[in-house]
Design a protein around this motif. Structure first.
Motif, PDB file in Angstrom:
ATOM      1  N   ASP A  94       0.832  -1.207   0.000  1.00 48.36           N
ATOM      2  CA  ASP A  94       0.000   0.000   0.000  1.00 48.36           C
ATOM      3  C   ASP A  94       0.867   1.257   0.000  1.00 48.36           C
ATOM      4  OD1 ASP A  94      -2.588   1.484   0.476  1.00 48.36           O
ATOM      5  OD2 ASP A  94      -1.545   1.985   2.328  1.00 48.36           O
ATOM      6  N   LYS A  95       1.993   1.201   0.682  1.00 46.57           N
ATOM      7  CA  LYS A  95       2.866   2.378   0.778  1.00 46.57           C
ATOM      8  C   LYS A  95       3.654   2.634  -0.507  1.00 46.57           C
ATOM      9  CE  LYS A  95       1.238   3.158   4.704  1.00 46.57           C
ATOM     10  NZ  LYS A  95      -0.027   3.859   4.655  1.00 46.57           N
ATOM     11  N   LEU A  96       3.521   1.735  -1.487  1.00 48.52           N
ATOM     12  CA  LEU A  96       4.077   2.038  -2.810  1.00 48.52           C
ATOM     13  C   LEU A  96       3.388   3.270  -3.394  1.00 48.52           C
ATOM     14  CD1 LEU A  96       4.612  -1.418  -4.550  1.00 48.52           C
ATOM     15  CD2 LEU A  96       6.353   0.250  -3.896  1.00 48.52           C
ATOM     16  N   SER A  97       2.294   3.675  -2.753  1.00 47.39           N
ATOM     17  CA  SER A  97       1.610   4.897  -3.174  1.00 47.39           C
ATOM     18  C   SER A  97       2.563   6.096  -3.125  1.00 47.39           C
ATOM     19  CB  SER A  97       0.388   5.167  -2.300  1.00 47.39           C
ATOM     20  OG  SER A  97       0.777   5.379  -0.946  1.00 47.39           O
ATOM     21  N   VAL A  98       3.578   6.026  -2.281  1.00 47.76           N
ATOM     22  CA  VAL A  98       4.575   7.099  -2.214  1.00 47.76           C
ATOM     23  C   VAL A  98       5.295   7.213  -3.555  1.00 47.76           C
ATOM     24  CG1 VAL A  98       6.733   7.846  -1.123  1.00 47.76           C
ATOM     25  CG2 VAL A  98       4.902   6.867   0.280  1.00 47.76           C
ATOM     26  N   VAL A  99       5.721   6.088  -4.079  1.00 51.05           N
ATOM     27  CA  VAL A  99       6.423   6.074  -5.366  1.00 51.05           C
ATOM     28  C   VAL A  99       5.492   6.542  -6.480  1.00 51.05           C
ATOM     29  CG1 VAL A  99       7.575   4.607  -7.067  1.00 51.05           C
ATOM     30  CG2 VAL A  99       7.988   4.244  -4.615  1.00 51.05           C
ATOM     31  N   ILE A 100       4.281   6.015  -6.493  1.00 50.82           N
ATOM     32  CA  ILE A 100       3.314   6.385  -7.528  1.00 50.82           C
ATOM     33  C   ILE A 100       2.997   7.874  -7.451  1.00 50.82           C
ATOM     34  CG2 ILE A 100       0.959   5.992  -8.367  1.00 50.82           C
ATOM     35  CD1 ILE A 100       1.324   3.058  -7.261  1.00 50.82           C
ATOM     36  N   THR A 101       2.857   8.403  -6.224  1.00 41.09           N
ATOM     37  CA  THR A 101       2.583   9.831  -6.041  1.00 41.09           C
ATOM     38  C   THR A 101       3.716  10.689  -6.588  1.00 41.09           C
ATOM     39  OG1 THR A 101       1.224   9.414  -4.094  1.00 41.09           O
ATOM     40  CG2 THR A 101       2.111  11.634  -4.335  1.00 41.09           C
ATOM     41  N   LEU A 102       4.958  10.286  -6.314  1.00 42.39           N
ATOM     42  CA  LEU A 102       6.093  11.058  -6.824  1.00 42.39           C
ATOM     43  C   LEU A 102       6.095  11.103  -8.349  1.00 42.39           C
ATOM     44  CD1 LEU A 102       8.928   9.920  -4.390  1.00 42.39           C
ATOM     45  CD2 LEU A 102       7.888  12.183  -4.538  1.00 42.39           C
ATOM     46  N   ILE A 136      16.392   7.982  -6.187  1.00 41.26           N
ATOM     47  CA  ILE A 136      17.009   7.037  -5.237  1.00 41.26           C
ATOM     48  C   ILE A 136      15.982   6.611  -4.191  1.00 41.26           C
ATOM     49  CG2 ILE A 136      18.754   6.811  -3.418  1.00 41.26           C
ATOM     50  CD1 ILE A 136      20.525   8.696  -5.187  1.00 41.26           C
ATOM     51  N   GLY A 137      15.213   7.572  -3.692  1.00 43.25           N
ATOM     52  CA  GLY A 137      14.176   7.258  -2.710  1.00 43.25           C
ATOM     53  C   GLY A 137      13.141   6.299  -3.260  1.00 43.25           C
ATOM     54  N   CYS A 138      12.703   6.534  -4.500  1.00 40.16           N
ATOM     55  CA  CYS A 138      11.731   5.646  -5.138  1.00 40.16           C
ATOM     56  C   CYS A 138      12.280   4.235  -5.288  1.00 40.16           C
ATOM     57  CB  CYS A 138      11.325   6.197  -6.505  1.00 40.16           C
ATOM     58  SG  CYS A 138      10.210   7.594  -6.447  1.00 40.16           S
ATOM     59  N   ALA A 194      12.479  -1.284  -3.573  1.00 36.03           N
ATOM     60  CA  ALA A 194      13.289  -2.437  -3.146  1.00 36.03           C
ATOM     61  C   ALA A 194      12.891  -2.885  -1.748  1.00 36.03           C
ATOM     62  CB  ALA A 194      14.777  -2.064  -3.184  1.00 36.03           C
ATOM     63  N   GLY A 195      12.666  -1.925  -0.861  1.00 35.27           N
ATOM     64  CA  GLY A 195      12.258  -2.256   0.501  1.00 35.27           C
ATOM     65  C   GLY A 195      10.924  -2.989   0.519  1.00 35.27           C
ATOM     66  N   LEU A 229       9.663  -4.794  -1.925  1.00 39.61           N
ATOM     67  CA  LEU A 229       9.909  -6.130  -2.483  1.00 39.61           C
ATOM     68  C   LEU A 229      10.524  -7.047  -1.434  1.00 39.61           C
ATOM     69  CD1 LEU A 229       9.728  -7.767  -5.085  1.00 39.61           C
ATOM     70  CD2 LEU A 229      12.038  -7.004  -5.644  1.00 39.61           C
ATOM     71  N   ILE A 230      11.500  -6.552  -0.696  1.00 44.97           N
ATOM     72  CA  ILE A 230      12.144  -7.357   0.345  1.00 44.97           C
ATOM     73  C   ILE A 230      11.141  -7.755   1.423  1.00 44.97           C
ATOM     74  CG2 ILE A 230      13.832  -7.252   2.246  1.00 44.97           C
ATOM     75  CD1 ILE A 230      15.571  -5.515   0.283  1.00 44.97           C
ATOM     76  N   MET A 231      10.253  -6.832   1.790  1.00 46.17           N
ATOM     77  CA  MET A 231       9.299  -7.108   2.876  1.00 46.17           C
ATOM     78  C   MET A 231       8.225  -8.110   2.487  1.00 46.17           C
ATOM     79  SD  MET A 231       8.874  -3.404   4.667  1.00 46.17           S
ATOM     80  CE  MET A 231       8.032  -4.014   6.105  1.00 46.17           C
ATOM     81  N   VAL A 232       7.850  -8.163   1.207  1.00 46.19           N
ATOM     82  CA  VAL A 232       6.749  -9.038   0.824  1.00 46.19           C
ATOM     83  C   VAL A 232       7.188 -10.400   0.292  1.00 46.19           C
ATOM     84  CG1 VAL A 232       5.152  -7.148   0.422  1.00 46.19           C
ATOM     85  CG2 VAL A 232       6.486  -8.024  -1.489  1.00 46.19           C
ATOM     86  N   ILE A 233       8.485 -10.538   0.013  1.00 47.34           N
ATOM     87  CA  ILE A 233       8.973 -11.833  -0.478  1.00 47.34           C
ATOM     88  C   ILE A 233       9.119 -12.798   0.668  1.00 47.34           C
ATOM     89  CG2 ILE A 233      10.945 -13.009  -1.513  1.00 47.34           C
ATOM     90  CD1 ILE A 233      11.261 -10.690  -3.385  1.00 47.34           C
TER      91      ILE A 233
END
Length: 137
Positions: free
Chosen positions: A98-106, A123-125, A130-131, A133-137
């Motif tokens: 859900d917090k990928l919304s940050v990337v989509i918003t940017l 870099i933040g995106c 990556a973070g 992806l790591i958390m959901v794998i």
């Protein structure tokens, strides 16, 4: 002051996820979203009257109304999807996605609002992606 409100927003959003995960157990996710939305609506209008902002209703322009309504529809769709995902999945996996919304918003802010997209933003995106992806794998 905006930073304090942003931090508080993050804290309350985290609480929302945990409280919702417990609250939707055995409850239809759409019904749970409707209940949550009613509480949010009451809270928002209480704040409008506490701050005496209700007088501003008549000065809201047509464009503002359209975009506020569209934003409300997007919020509703987001909440319905979020509650369904939260009901079906683990909070520790649903929330990062859900917090990928940050990337989509940017990206959307860059494309539609012509906001600056810097190396730091990129870099933040990448790190958020990556973070996640790591958390959901």
């Amino acid at each position: 002051m905006w930073f304090l409100f942003a931090i508080l927003s993050a804290v309350f959003a985290a609480l929302t996820s945990i409280l919702a995960k417990v609250g939707i157990e055995g409850v239809d996710s759409n019904l749970a979203t409707a209940i949550r939305t009613c509480v949010v609506v009451v809270m928002a209008w209480v704040m409008v009257f506490i701050t005496s902002a209700q007088g501003g209703l008549s000065s809201i322009g047509r464009k503002n109304w359209i975009f506020l309504i569209l934003s409300g529809l997007a919020t509703g769709a987001s909440w319905l999807c979020y509650y369904k995902a939260l009901q079906m999945g683990e909070a520790s996996k649903v929330v990062p996605i859900d917090k990928l919304s940050v990337v989509i918003t940017l990206v959307l802010a860059f494309v539609f609002l012509h906001e600056e997209f810097t190396a730091k933003s990129l870099i933040g995106c990448v790190l958020i992606g990556a973070g996640t992806l790591i958390m959901v794998i």
